[in-house]
Design a protein around this motif. Sequence first.
Motif, PDB file in Angstrom:
ATOM      1  N   ASP A  99       0.845  -1.024  -0.690  1.00 20.58           N
ATOM      2  CA  ASP A  99      -0.233   0.232  -0.433  1.00 20.58           C
ATOM      3  C   ASP A  99       0.677   1.500   0.567  1.00 20.58           C
ATOM      4  N   GLY A 100       2.260   1.011  -0.105  1.00 24.72           N
ATOM      5  CA  GLY A 100       2.916   2.344  -0.502  1.00 24.72           C
ATOM      6  C   GLY A 100       3.828   2.443   0.964  1.00 24.72           C
ATOM      7  N   SER A 101       3.543   2.892   2.018  1.00 24.72           N
ATOM      8  CA  SER A 101       3.800   2.711   3.706  1.00 24.72           C
ATOM      9  C   SER A 101       4.804   1.932   4.510  1.00 24.72           C
ATOM     10  N   HIS A 102       5.730   2.134   4.964  1.00 22.30           N
ATOM     11  CA  HIS A 102       6.981   1.461   5.358  1.00 22.30           C
ATOM     12  C   HIS A 102       6.301   0.845   6.684  1.00 22.30           C
ATOM     13  N   VAL A 103       8.157   0.025   7.172  1.00 21.54           N
ATOM     14  CA  VAL A 103       7.813  -0.811   8.054  1.00 21.54           C
ATOM     15  C   VAL A 103       9.133  -0.478   9.029  1.00 21.54           C
ATOM     16  N   VAL A 104       9.451  -0.428   9.373  1.00 20.26           N
ATOM     17  CA  VAL A 104      10.849  -1.213  10.300  1.00 20.26           C
ATOM     18  C   VAL A 104      10.599  -2.657  11.012  1.00 20.26           C
ATOM     19  N   TYR A 141      16.025  11.645  13.910  1.00 23.89           N
ATOM     20  CA  TYR A 141      15.614  10.281  14.646  1.00 23.89           C
ATOM     21  C   TYR A 141      14.393  10.163  14.785  1.00 23.89           C
ATOM     22  N   ILE A 142      13.464   9.464  13.796  1.00 23.84           N
ATOM     23  CA  ILE A 142      12.078   9.624  14.730  1.00 23.84           C
ATOM     24  C   ILE A 142      11.616   7.573  15.396  1.00 23.84           C
ATOM     25  N   SER A 143      10.960   8.278  16.688  1.00 22.96           N
ATOM     26  CA  SER A 143      10.420   7.358  17.932  1.00 22.96           C
ATOM     27  C   SER A 143       9.888   6.957  17.124  1.00 22.96           C
ATOM     28  N   LEU A 144       9.506   4.986  16.732  1.00 22.02           N
ATOM     29  CA  LEU A 144       8.969   4.101  16.039  1.00 22.02           C
ATOM     30  C   LEU A 144       7.713   3.619  17.412  1.00 22.02           C
ATOM     31  N   GLY A 161       4.122  10.364   5.524  1.00 18.78           N
ATOM     32  CA  GLY A 161       4.877  11.518   5.165  1.00 18.78           C
ATOM     33  C   GLY A 161       7.044  11.478   5.662  1.00 18.78           C
ATOM     34  N   VAL A 162       6.749  10.238   6.313  1.00 19.00           N
ATOM     35  CA  VAL A 162       8.743   9.853   6.759  1.00 19.00           C
ATOM     36  C   VAL A 162       8.991   9.229   5.462  1.00 19.00           C
ATOM     37  N   ASP A 163      10.165  10.176   5.229  1.00 19.92           N
ATOM     38  CA  ASP A 163      10.978   9.838   3.945  1.00 19.92           C
ATOM     39  C   ASP A 163      11.944   8.369   4.781  1.00 19.92           C
ATOM     40  N   PRO A 164      12.021   7.656   4.210  1.00 22.64           N
ATOM     41  CA  PRO A 164      12.616   6.568   4.850  1.00 22.64           C
ATOM     42  C   PRO A 164      14.142   7.013   4.115  1.00 22.64           C
ATOM     43  N   SER A 165      14.397   7.174   3.305  1.00 22.04           N
ATOM     44  CA  SER A 165      16.177   7.065   2.612  1.00 22.04           C
ATOM     45  C   SER A 165      16.808   8.670   3.406  1.00 22.04           C
ATOM     46  N   SER A 166      15.893   9.349   4.188  1.00 22.63           N
ATOM     47  CA  SER A 166      16.369  10.320   5.180  1.00 22.63           C
ATOM     48  C   SER A 166      17.272   9.571   6.418  1.00 22.63           C
TER      49      SER A 166
END
Length: 189
Positions: A99-104, A141-144, A161-166
């Motif tokens: 769906d275009g979302s991202h997960v760690v 940093y982002i707290s997940l 909206g978070v760009d994971p490549s950053s």
Amino acid sequence: MGRGRRVLTRPLVIAVLVAAVGGVGFGLYWFQPWKLWQDKTVEEALPGVVATAAPPAGAPSYKPSEQPSATSPHTLATGQLISHEHATSGTVQLIRLADGSHVVRLENLDTSNGPDLRVLLTDAPVKEGKVGWHVFDDGNYISLGKLKGNKGSQNYALPRGVDPSSYSSVSIWCDRFDVSFGAAELARV
């Protein structure tokens, strides 16, 4: 004269005992040492991946190369966790879902339990040894969220909206003591 001294020392003894009990209580709350002996295992499937059962009798069978295709999760980056403050192992994957979302995704995580553990996605370089313990909250940093368990495989969604490549690393972060239990450098796939 002996009775007067006894009357004065009783409140002092009580005050010292109250302070000692309060100090021990605060120390137990702050450090939560019992968590070092409590493990929590969490096993989550990767979102968007449906476990398939054996096809029902009479259903067509496919060879793996002939399976009907659907948009599936795509691994963007991976890394191996290294130990910092506590022995930590496992792998980390940054995954884009259908769906275009991202997960760690943390897989086969094995670390110590502790107070206020979080998963951070950061731009900090992963350094071995004590020099790497405190760097993950210095830059971006982002707290997940809170660590779901100190063992197992788990997913942590990135906010929209978070760009994971950053971001270039993931840390298992103890927010209470500002220290990394372990971290992984993310290598793009």
